[in-house]
Design an enzyme around this catalytic site. Sequence first.
Site, short mmCIF file in Angstrom:
data_model
loop_
_atom_site.label_atom_id
_atom_site.label_comp_id
_atom_site.label_asym_id
_atom_site.label_seq_id
_atom_site.Cartn_x
_atom_site.Cartn_y
_atom_site.Cartn_z
N THR A 46 0.83 -1.21 0.00
CA THR A 46 0.00 0.00 0.00
C THR A 46 0.86 1.26 0.00
O THR A 46 0.56 2.24 -0.70
CB THR A 46 -0.91 0.01 1.24
N TYR A 109 -13.39 -3.49 -0.19
CA TYR A 109 -14.65 -2.98 -0.73
C TYR A 109 -15.75 -4.04 -0.79
O TYR A 109 -16.89 -3.77 -0.44
CB TYR A 109 -14.45 -2.35 -2.12
N TYR A 135 -2.35 -10.27 4.71
CA TYR A 135 -2.27 -8.88 5.16
C TYR A 135 -3.67 -8.45 5.58
O TYR A 135 -4.57 -8.33 4.75
CB TYR A 135 -1.72 -8.00 4.04
N ARG A 140 -8.36 -0.12 5.77
CA ARG A 140 -8.38 0.10 4.33
C ARG A 140 -9.36 -0.81 3.60
O ARG A 140 -9.90 -0.43 2.56
CB ARG A 140 -6.97 -0.10 3.74
N LYS A 164 0.69 -10.19 8.12
CA LYS A 164 0.95 -8.81 8.50
C LYS A 164 -0.34 -8.29 9.12
O LYS A 164 -1.34 -8.10 8.42
CB LYS A 164 1.36 -7.97 7.28
N ILE A 206 6.56 -4.94 9.46
CA ILE A 206 6.67 -4.40 8.10
C ILE A 206 6.31 -2.93 8.23
O ILE A 206 5.17 -2.57 8.54
CB ILE A 206 5.78 -5.14 7.10
#
Length: 293
Positions: A46, A109, A135, A140, A164, A206
């Site tokens: 990202t 989404y 992840y 997000r 992550k 990370i």
Amino acid sequence: MNRFHGTGVALVTPFNADGSVDYDGLEKLINYQIDGKVEYLVSLGTTGESATLSKEEKKKIWAYTAEINNGRVPLVAGIGGNYTAEVIESIKDFDRNGYDAILSASPYYNKPTQEGIYQHYKAISESTDMDVLLYNVPGRTASNVSPETTCRLAHDFKNIIGTKEASGSFDQFNQIMRDKPADFLLISGDDPVALPMIALGGAGLISVVGNALPFELSEMIRLSLKGDFKAAQPLHLQLVEFTRLMFAEGNPAGVKAALKQLGICGDYVRLPLVPASAGLNQEIAAQIEKIRP
């Protein structure tokens, strides 16, 4: 799995003023990270503004990153999306030369159920023999990968080697640590909570902040992984305000502002993102001066 213990840095993608990829800046950034003693690099997560890069740009960036790295540290490629078949096609089309694993964000989404998330990652795992890092970033994606789903995937698929975790939930971190396979990696996806996550048994971080301050951050993570929290704590606290500023106006605007001030690359971002404000730039400069007097 020791390849992914310690500090991984989610590299920014430097741009020129005209919006094109700044490959000279990317080379300088990669060398800066390796000189700063980070353990591995993540290309086009990202933070790399992957959402605004074309397929051809991504291919070129991945190839260039592998070329400049030249096997010096492990590399991870960010390949995710909200259309499972397209993600699988991207992985099949990916030139894996020089890369050690894939980092794949949970679908955004669509807001899938936990079974949908499981089936998404099952399909990805079965499509490749590369190692895969999950992840989870609900801020997000608008959905959470539950601890139960994370651990189900970890137990069912040998090439799903870690996650992550950027949920911000210590209840979630605790459950994953309790129920995961012994060799499955819990990696912090949030700079501010990396130290306490390592105290729970996490494998490292990370990082976004590491783009700008790789040496300081990776030293703090190494001390934490050794269990020397007394030595790690002052380094962690020294970075608290700088870390806050990195996200004050969104990622990667803050860290690109810091990188410009450090002379590594420019601060250009692609719309709909905009560069950090003048006021934020001043605050970042003051923090850099404080950390590196």
